[in-house]
Design a protein around this motif. Sequence first.
Motif, mmCIF file in Angstrom:
data_model
loop_
_atom_site.group_PDB
_atom_site.id
_atom_site.type_symbol
_atom_site.label_atom_id
_atom_site.label_comp_id
_atom_site.label_asym_id
_atom_site.label_seq_id
_atom_site.Cartn_x
_atom_site.Cartn_y
_atom_site.Cartn_z
ATOM 1 N N HIS A 17 0.829 -1.210 0.000
ATOM 2 C CA HIS A 17 0.000 0.000 0.000
ATOM 3 C C HIS A 17 0.864 1.261 0.000
ATOM 4 N N ILE A 18 1.942 1.202 -0.758
ATOM 5 C CA ILE A 18 2.831 2.352 -0.913
ATOM 6 C C ILE A 18 2.499 3.010 -2.240
ATOM 7 N N THR A 19 2.232 4.302 -2.185
ATOM 8 C CA THR A 19 1.960 5.069 -3.388
ATOM 9 C C THR A 19 3.126 6.012 -3.631
ATOM 10 N N GLY A 20 3.105 6.662 -4.771
ATOM 11 C CA GLY A 20 4.172 7.588 -5.112
ATOM 12 C C GLY A 20 4.544 7.446 -6.560
ATOM 13 N N LEU A 21 5.808 7.753 -6.849
ATOM 14 C CA LEU A 21 6.263 7.653 -8.227
ATOM 15 C C LEU A 21 7.751 7.426 -8.295
ATOM 16 N N LEU A 22 8.177 6.944 -9.447
ATOM 17 C CA LEU A 22 9.588 6.735 -9.737
ATOM 18 C C LEU A 22 9.823 7.292 -11.129
ATOM 19 N N ILE A 23 10.780 8.200 -11.242
ATOM 20 C CA ILE A 23 11.122 8.784 -12.539
ATOM 21 C C ILE A 23 12.532 8.320 -12.887
ATOM 22 N N LEU A 24 12.688 7.752 -14.089
ATOM 23 C CA LEU A 24 13.984 7.316 -14.593
ATOM 24 C C LEU A 24 14.385 8.254 -15.714
ATOM 25 N N LYS A 25 15.507 8.920 -15.540
ATOM 26 C CA LYS A 25 15.948 9.869 -16.549
ATOM 27 C C LYS A 25 17.467 9.893 -16.606
ATOM 28 N N ASN A 26 18.017 9.623 -17.776
ATOM 29 C CA ASN A 26 19.468 9.656 -17.978
ATOM 30 C C ASN A 26 20.224 8.866 -16.915
ATOM 31 N N ASN A 27 19.751 7.669 -16.642
ATOM 32 C CA ASN A 27 20.352 6.779 -15.639
ATOM 33 C C ASN A 27 20.323 7.333 -14.221
ATOM 34 N N HIS A 28 19.452 8.291 -13.969
ATOM 35 C CA HIS A 28 19.219 8.814 -12.626
ATOM 36 C C HIS A 28 17.791 8.465 -12.223
ATOM 37 N N PHE A 29 17.609 8.211 -10.960
ATOM 38 C CA PHE A 29 16.300 7.839 -10.438
ATOM 39 C C PHE A 29 15.837 8.892 -9.443
ATOM 40 N N PHE A 30 14.576 9.222 -9.486
ATOM 41 C CA PHE A 30 13.949 10.130 -8.531
ATOM 42 C C PHE A 30 12.702 9.415 -8.045
ATOM 43 N N GLN A 31 12.592 9.227 -6.740
ATOM 44 C CA GLN A 31 11.488 8.435 -6.218
ATOM 45 C C GLN A 31 10.798 9.146 -5.063
ATOM 46 N N ILE A 32 9.474 9.061 -5.081
ATOM 47 C CA ILE A 32 8.656 9.549 -3.972
ATOM 48 C C ILE A 32 7.907 8.342 -3.434
ATOM 49 N N LEU A 33 8.043 8.105 -2.143
ATOM 50 C CA LEU A 33 7.362 6.995 -1.479
ATOM 51 C C LEU A 33 6.441 7.568 -0.417
ATOM 52 N N GLU A 34 5.231 7.070 -0.371
ATOM 53 C CA GLU A 34 4.335 7.465 0.703
ATOM 54 C C GLU A 34 3.489 6.273 1.117
ATOM 55 N N GLY A 35 3.224 6.225 2.391
ATOM 56 C CA GLY A 35 2.457 5.131 2.952
ATOM 57 C C GLY A 35 2.681 5.098 4.443
ATOM 58 N N GLU A 36 2.337 3.971 5.042
ATOM 59 C CA GLU A 36 2.554 3.811 6.476
ATOM 60 C C GLU A 36 4.044 3.986 6.762
ATOM 61 N N SER A 37 4.346 4.824 7.723
ATOM 62 C CA SER A 37 5.722 5.228 8.011
ATOM 63 C C SER A 37 6.669 4.038 8.164
ATOM 64 N N GLN A 38 6.283 3.023 8.902
ATOM 65 C CA GLN A 38 7.157 1.864 9.114
ATOM 66 C C GLN A 38 7.435 1.140 7.799
ATOM 67 N N LYS A 39 6.418 0.981 6.955
ATOM 68 C CA LYS A 39 6.596 0.297 5.671
ATOM 69 C C LYS A 39 7.504 1.089 4.737
ATOM 70 N N VAL A 40 7.345 2.402 4.735
ATOM 71 C CA VAL A 40 8.197 3.249 3.896
ATOM 72 C C VAL A 40 9.640 3.184 4.393
ATOM 73 N N ASP A 41 9.840 3.221 5.709
ATOM 74 C CA ASP A 41 11.196 3.131 6.272
ATOM 75 C C ASP A 41 11.862 1.804 5.918
ATOM 76 N N VAL A 42 11.116 0.702 6.020
ATOM 77 C CA VAL A 42 11.652 -0.621 5.678
ATOM 78 C C VAL A 42 12.034 -0.660 4.198
ATOM 79 N N LEU A 43 11.179 -0.128 3.343
ATOM 80 C CA LEU A 43 11.466 -0.103 1.913
ATOM 81 C C LEU A 43 12.696 0.751 1.614
#
Length: 119
Positions: A17-43
């Motif tokens: 149940h983690i939402t957000g996004l991942l952008i891949l551009k020129n071999n660089h990654f930009f990620q936004i993770l949101e969800g239950e704090s413990q699950k996001v921390d583990v991820l």
Amino acid sequence: MISELIESVNLNNTKAHITGLLILKNNHFFQILEGESQKVDVLFEKIQKDKRHSGIIKLLDTEIDGKIFNDYNAGKFEIFQKYADMKKLYLYFNWIKNADYLPAKKLIHLTTNFLKHNS
């Protein structure tokens, strides 16, 4: 390899149940993770330990009420590889800007800076 990673990311984030996004551009990654704090921390810890990743920088870590991306893409984690796919995201950003919600504004700023500097 990237397609396998994308499939795995989508499946695992949906299960957690983690939402957000991942952008891949020129071999660089930009990620936004949101969800239950413990699950996001583990991820995030899992991502940091993954030898395929390097130079990981956490730009923002904040608790918010609800989820910013819960209404985006039916709440599914979104992955972008092409600039053309970004139109829907920019429309969504324009919509949430009107809410005058500070964490959303920070995410929009960070995302647009990433895109500007990785074109």
